[in-house]
Design an enzyme around this catalytic site. Sequence first.
Site, PDB file in Angstrom:
ATOM      1  CB  VAL A   1      -0.988   0.001   1.197  1.00  0.00           C
ATOM      2  CG1 VAL A   1      -1.832   1.271   1.183  1.00  0.00           C
ATOM      3  CG2 VAL A   1      -1.889  -1.222   1.147  1.00  0.00           C
TER       4      VAL A   1
ATOM      5  CE  LYS B   1      -6.892  -4.908   6.934  1.00  0.00           C
ATOM      6  NZ  LYS B   1      -6.205  -4.144   5.950  1.00  0.00           N
TER       7      LYS B   1
ATOM      8  CB  VAL C   1     -13.731  -0.215   5.995  1.00  0.00           C
ATOM      9  CG1 VAL C   1     -14.871  -1.201   5.703  1.00  0.00           C
ATOM     10  CG2 VAL C   1     -13.474  -0.130   7.485  1.00  0.00           C
TER      11      VAL C   1
ATOM     12  N   GLY D   1     -10.910  -1.117   1.171  1.00  0.00           N
ATOM     13  CA  GLY D   1      -9.823  -0.702   0.267  1.00  0.00           C
ATOM     14  C   GLY D   1     -10.191   0.575  -0.471  1.00  0.00           C
TER      15      GLY D   1
ATOM     16  N   GLY E   1      -1.783 -14.500  -5.237  1.00  0.00           N
ATOM     17  CA  GLY E   1      -1.309 -13.392  -4.406  1.00  0.00           C
ATOM     18  C   GLY E   1      -2.408 -12.722  -3.591  1.00  0.00           C
TER      19      GLY E   1
ATOM     20  CD  GLU F   1      -0.517 -11.669   3.635  1.00  0.00           C
ATOM     21  OE1 GLU F   1       0.681 -11.975   3.702  1.00  0.00           O
ATOM     22  OE2 GLU F   1      -0.936 -10.586   3.215  1.00  0.00           O
TER      23      GLU F   1
ATOM     24  CG  ASP G   1      -9.089  -8.330   6.712  1.00  0.00           C
ATOM     25  OD1 ASP G   1      -8.243  -7.440   6.854  1.00  0.00           O
ATOM     26  OD2 ASP G   1      -9.955  -8.316   5.806  1.00  0.00           O
TER      27      ASP G   1
ATOM     28  CE  LYS H   1     -10.674  -5.148   5.554  1.00  0.00           C
ATOM     29  NZ  LYS H   1     -10.520  -6.127   4.469  1.00  0.00           N
TER      30      LYS H   1
END
Length: 409
Positions: free
Chosen positions: A11, A100, A127, A129, A182, A185, A196, A200
């Site tokens: 990012v 996040k 949240v 992206g 990709g 992970e 995750d 969010k």
Amino acid sequence: MNIAIMGFGVVGSGVAEVFTKNHEMIAEKSLHAPFELKYILDIRDFPDSPYADNMIKDFNLILNDETVGIVVETMGGLHPAYDFVSALLKAGKSVVTSNKELVAEKGCELLALAKENGVNFLFEASVGGGVPIIRPITQCLAANDISEVAGILNGTTNFILTKMIRENMELTDALKLAQKLGYAEKDPTADIDGIDASRKICILASLCFGKHVYPKSVHTEGIRGITLRDVAYAGNADMVIKLLGVAKKTGNQVVISVAPCLIDKHSQLASVSDVFNAILVRGDAIGDVVFYGRGAGKLPTASAVVADVIDSAKHTERRRIFGWTDSEEGYVADYASVPGRFYVRGTMTDGSGAGSVTAGMKSVKVLFAENAPADEAAFLVNAPSEKWLRKTLQTVGIADPVVMRVTDY
Ligand code: HSE
């Protein structure tokens, strides 16, 4: 004014790329020229990067540089991100983050710190992206009493479920494919186990209902237990399985969860496939509104981060006013005590049929799937709570049941 980036991963490098590529336009929109990227903080070396001259390893260079007004935090994780962000806000610098975990755990405190110091703490990218959701909730939907927010908040699990639903692919094979492409992970725990998405939905619930919800109080289930037969049973009832983060207001409490749910195959969320995210907000004036797009990835996430940088630069004199307060004990209701309609699949231990084990239950719809074992029962049922349902399933002899909620989205 100058900006700095902390964390040159996927990012962070996307932020540098977008900021550089659209530099003139960004400076113009920010009402700040010159508006330069001065530092990039990372513990790693990037000798071949076009930003090699901007790379630093000492956080204090950013903290003590009066020309740096806005700092982008794309390091991820709680520490040292939290320590750095707190110090920056106290030093009168605005912070923009995509982290996040940081916002879900410390958002209330950091927003208060930003307020105290007259600076901005913005987190659109945390949240969904690149999907606009934080600003729409705080601004465009501000007139609404929001009763509910729900969404497909994790692209990796949505990709896996899409492969299971559309291509009959086993979960483990779909996960391997997600890793190969990709999306997932090497250690996919945070995605697959709902962690995750849980962070969010905490951020969304805090924003929509005005009180901080901490990840530890969210009922969180992942997708590991879902089989292709669950997908088939759901399909035969014209439904699909999606991992949903859901937060609903009930009086002075909030019911909040991340769990696989059954949704009508014609609903807006059902058609959200692959790595895409979608967030549904239910307001008293707007009704249902859905925000859809790329929930992860270098440039989509950078798009949201740089927009926050521009917004922050435009609001240096008068900071963006939004936030929430801390929550009291008991604010989050017990998820297992909430009534609803449920999907159940399990093995009948005494060999009786689904019809007999569900006798006495309300609004039962027995489900069928090809090649299902004779001792397996699958059905939809109304129940006063999941607690009640699980106890009843034990009593009627259904072992190791898979239980999922049926939603009305
Ligand atoms: N790993 C996340 C996802 C992206 O798959 O959606 C970042 O939140």
